[in-house]
Design a protein around this motif. Structure first.
Motif, PDB file in Angstrom:
ATOM      1  N   VAL A 209       1.805  -6.017  -0.354  1.00  0.00           N
ATOM      2  CA  VAL A 209       1.509  -4.593  -0.470  1.00  0.00           C
ATOM      3  C   VAL A 209       2.714  -3.881  -1.057  1.00  0.00           C
ATOM      4  CG1 VAL A 209      -0.055  -4.687   1.512  1.00  0.00           C
ATOM      5  CG2 VAL A 209       2.323  -4.015   1.864  1.00  0.00           C
ATOM      6  N   HIS A 210       2.499  -2.655  -1.521  1.00  0.00           N
ATOM      7  CA  HIS A 210       3.568  -1.867  -2.135  1.00  0.00           C
ATOM      8  C   HIS A 210       4.685  -1.601  -1.134  1.00  0.00           C
ATOM      9  CE1 HIS A 210       5.533   1.358  -4.399  1.00  0.00           C
ATOM     10  NE2 HIS A 210       4.785   1.008  -5.447  1.00  0.00           N
ATOM     11  N   ALA A 211       5.918  -1.582  -1.623  1.00  0.00           N
ATOM     12  CA  ALA A 211       7.078  -1.329  -0.759  1.00  0.00           C
ATOM     13  C   ALA A 211       6.967   0.002  -0.026  1.00  0.00           C
ATOM     14  CB  ALA A 211       8.360  -1.376  -1.582  1.00  0.00           C
ATOM     15  N   ASN A 212       6.285   0.979  -0.637  1.00  0.00           N
ATOM     16  CA  ASN A 212       6.123   2.282   0.027  1.00  0.00           C
ATOM     17  C   ASN A 212       5.379   2.152   1.353  1.00  0.00           C
ATOM     18  OD1 ASN A 212       7.338   3.408  -2.190  1.00  0.00           O
ATOM     19  ND2 ASN A 212       5.507   4.424  -2.987  1.00  0.00           N
ATOM     20  N   VAL A 213       4.426   1.228   1.401  1.00  0.00           N
ATOM     21  CA  VAL A 213       3.647   1.020   2.629  1.00  0.00           C
ATOM     22  C   VAL A 213       4.555   0.487   3.731  1.00  0.00           C
ATOM     23  CG1 VAL A 213       1.706  -0.206   3.665  1.00  0.00           C
ATOM     24  CG2 VAL A 213       1.544   0.601   1.306  1.00  0.00           C
ATOM     25  N   LYS A 214       5.352  -0.503   3.406  1.00  0.00           N
ATOM     26  CA  LYS A 214       6.239  -1.106   4.406  1.00  0.00           C
ATOM     27  C   LYS A 214       7.261  -0.081   4.911  1.00  0.00           C
ATOM     28  CE  LYS A 214       5.676  -5.551   2.104  1.00  0.00           C
ATOM     29  NZ  LYS A 214       6.290  -6.795   1.592  1.00  0.00           N
ATOM     30  N   GLN A 215       7.803   0.716   4.018  1.00  0.00           N
ATOM     31  CA  GLN A 215       8.777   1.727   4.424  1.00  0.00           C
ATOM     32  C   GLN A 215       8.118   2.798   5.292  1.00  0.00           C
ATOM     33  OE1 GLN A 215      12.030   1.624   4.165  1.00  0.00           O
ATOM     34  NE2 GLN A 215      11.879  -0.341   3.095  1.00  0.00           N
ATOM     35  N   ALA A 216       6.878   3.137   4.993  1.00  0.00           N
ATOM     36  CA  ALA A 216       6.158   4.132   5.793  1.00  0.00           C
ATOM     37  C   ALA A 216       5.971   3.629   7.228  1.00  0.00           C
ATOM     38  CB  ALA A 216       4.805   4.447   5.164  1.00  0.00           C
ATOM     39  N   LEU A 217       5.705   2.348   7.374  1.00  0.00           N
ATOM     40  CA  LEU A 217       5.522   1.783   8.716  1.00  0.00           C
ATOM     41  C   LEU A 217       6.824   1.776   9.504  1.00  0.00           C
ATOM     42  CD1 LEU A 217       3.141  -1.236   7.939  1.00  0.00           C
ATOM     43  CD2 LEU A 217       2.535   1.028   8.785  1.00  0.00           C
ATOM     44  N   VAL A 218       7.912   1.468   8.833  1.00  0.00           N
ATOM     45  CA  VAL A 218       9.221   1.465   9.506  1.00  0.00           C
ATOM     46  C   VAL A 218       9.604   2.875   9.955  1.00  0.00           C
ATOM     47  CG1 VAL A 218      11.702   1.052   9.183  1.00  0.00           C
ATOM     48  CG2 VAL A 218      10.034  -0.624   8.358  1.00  0.00           C
ATOM     49  N   LYS A 219       9.290   3.860   9.140  1.00  0.00           N
ATOM     50  CA  LYS A 219       9.685   5.248   9.430  1.00  0.00           C
ATOM     51  C   LYS A 219       8.794   5.909  10.480  1.00  0.00           C
ATOM     52  CE  LYS A 219      11.585   6.119   4.812  1.00  0.00           C
ATOM     53  NZ  LYS A 219      11.376   6.853   3.529  1.00  0.00           N
ATOM     54  N   ALA A 220       7.556   5.454  10.601  1.00  0.00           N
ATOM     55  CA  ALA A 220       6.588   6.124  11.475  1.00  0.00           C
ATOM     56  C   ALA A 220       6.881   5.833  12.945  1.00  0.00           C
ATOM     57  CB  ALA A 220       5.174   5.682  11.125  1.00  0.00           C
ATOM     58  N   THR A 221       6.337   6.685  13.816  1.00  0.00           N
ATOM     59  CA  THR A 221       6.433   6.472  15.258  1.00  0.00           C
ATOM     60  C   THR A 221       5.026   6.333  15.836  1.00  0.00           C
ATOM     61  OG1 THR A 221       6.215   8.749  16.070  1.00  0.00           O
ATOM     62  CG2 THR A 221       8.372   8.092  15.204  1.00  0.00           C
ATOM     63  N   GLU A 222       4.969   6.081  17.129  1.00  0.00           N
ATOM     64  CA  GLU A 222       3.674   5.944  17.799  1.00  0.00           C
ATOM     65  C   GLU A 222       2.884   7.249  17.806  1.00  0.00           C
ATOM     66  OE1 GLU A 222       6.783   6.781  21.021  1.00  0.00           O
ATOM     67  OE2 GLU A 222       6.647   5.671  19.122  1.00  0.00           O
ATOM     68  N   LEU A 223       3.517   8.351  17.415  1.00  0.00           N
ATOM     69  CA  LEU A 223       2.836   9.655  17.367  1.00  0.00           C
ATOM     70  C   LEU A 223       2.216   9.933  16.002  1.00  0.00           C
ATOM     71  CD1 LEU A 223       5.547  11.777  19.238  1.00  0.00           C
ATOM     72  CD2 LEU A 223       3.490  10.712  20.193  1.00  0.00           C
TER      73      LEU A 223
END
Length: 336
Positions: A209-223
């Motif tokens: 998948v695109h690197a943007n997807v992986k970075q979005a998951l790392v940055k996101a929280t359970e909220l």
């Protein structure tokens, strides 16, 4: 580690990579299988049975370990040619199928005749019991925390897993909220024979998948996840973004009169735009609350090895330590 799931599928570790649209390609499935888990190719991401056959062959070139195929049975006026997909799976020598969506009952004779082990994804005990009754070999019990479709009962895994253990005779894995060694040990303690991870595997180096997807998951929280399409009784947990904000606004305006056509722009054709092109605000794409536990992008082998090593530490040190009075709480809390 040996459990009913490792024995059923002939794998080393009780970890399954769930089918994910535009994520479950051969690269990821092979990486999971090579690391000792059960990798899964997402069948309907391949637009035709012929393309699925090619993807299975591609995966076969990457691993000599067992892997499976996900088949999601969708309500549709023009249903995909499921018999032809099953033929591609059978002819490809695949011996494990993860089914999801509607009941696979109509297709069980063909799957069982081919010697295929079936694990069906269920969001309730009653559906799990039906899966057992129609001959499924195992169940993936999907709690309210999960990405994608959590059903309409809103039961989290702390309740759902023990209830499944109370009722089922066939083995099951925990799905939804699974990310690390703590997840695995907790699932085992509540009666599961392993765990299924989806969102966590997206944030790995091999995930195509695109690197943007992986970075979005790392940055996101359970909220940062939200439920959409509740009024349609097709509830989906997705990652918040601008497209999802627009979808939620339409839902607020339409209320109980909402129709799928009203949110077509925010749900149709979104996955290739997100997963391939990296358009993170395109619309609704599945993401579990477990995103709050994702802090890095390891290789699949690093992730699985870490889970299994730390699971053993938790069991042998932390849990046994509670019984013999030697547990070091500060040290064991650091295992994650």
């Amino acid at each position: 580690m040996k459990t009913a799931i490792t024995e059923l599928f002939g794998i080393q570790h009780p970890i399954i990579q769930g089918g994910m649209h535009y994520v479950g390609f051969a690269e990821l499935a092979a990486a999971v299988s090579n690391a000792g888990g059960l990798g899964i190719i997402t069948g309907l991401t391949q637009r035709t049975p012929e393309l699925l056959a090619k993807e299975i062959a591609r995966c076969r070139d990457m691993t000599d370990k067992p892997f499976g195929v996900n088949l999601t049975f969708l309500p549709s006026f023009t249903a995909p040619p499921y018999p032809e997909y099953i033929t591609a799976i059978k002819e490809g020598g695949v011996k494990a199928v993860e089914t999801a969506g509607r009941s696979p009952e109509a297709y069980m004779p063909a799957l069982k005749a081919a010697g295929i082990k079936v694990i069906h994804k269920c969001t309730s005990v009653r559906h799990s019991l039906k899966a057992e009754k129609i001959g499924c070999d195992a169940v993936s019990v999907d709690g309210f925390e999960c990405g994608g479709h959590p059903g309409e009962d809103d039961i989290p895994n702390m309740i759902l897993l023990p209830r499944a253990a109370d009722e089922l005779k066939i083995p099951f894995v925990a799905s939804g909220g699974m990310a690390d060694a703590r997840s695995l040990v907790a699932a085992l303690s509540m009666g599961a024979a392993g765990m299924n991870m989806g969102t966590r595997f997206v944030a790995t180096k091999e995930a195509p998948v695109h690197a943007n997807v992986k970075q979005a998951l790392v940055k996101a929280t359970e909220l940062d996840t939200v439920l959409v399409m509740r009024a349609l009784r097709n509830t989906e947990r997705v990652l918040k973004n601008k497209g999802v904000d627009q979808l939620l606004e339409v839902e607020r305006e339409k209320g109980a009169s909402l129709k799928i056509e009203d949110i077509h722009e925010q749900v149709a054709g979104v996955y290739p735009r997100v997963m391939v092109d990296g358009e993170m605000d395109a619309g609704a794409w599945s993401c579990g609350m477990v995103v709050g536990l994702i802090h890095d992008i390891p290789t699949v082998k690093e992730l699985i090895d870490r889970i299994m090593t730390e699971a053993e530490q938790i069991i042998r040190q932390r849990l046994t330590g509670f019984l013999d009075g030697t547990v070091d709480n500060a040290a064991t809390r650091a295992v994650a």
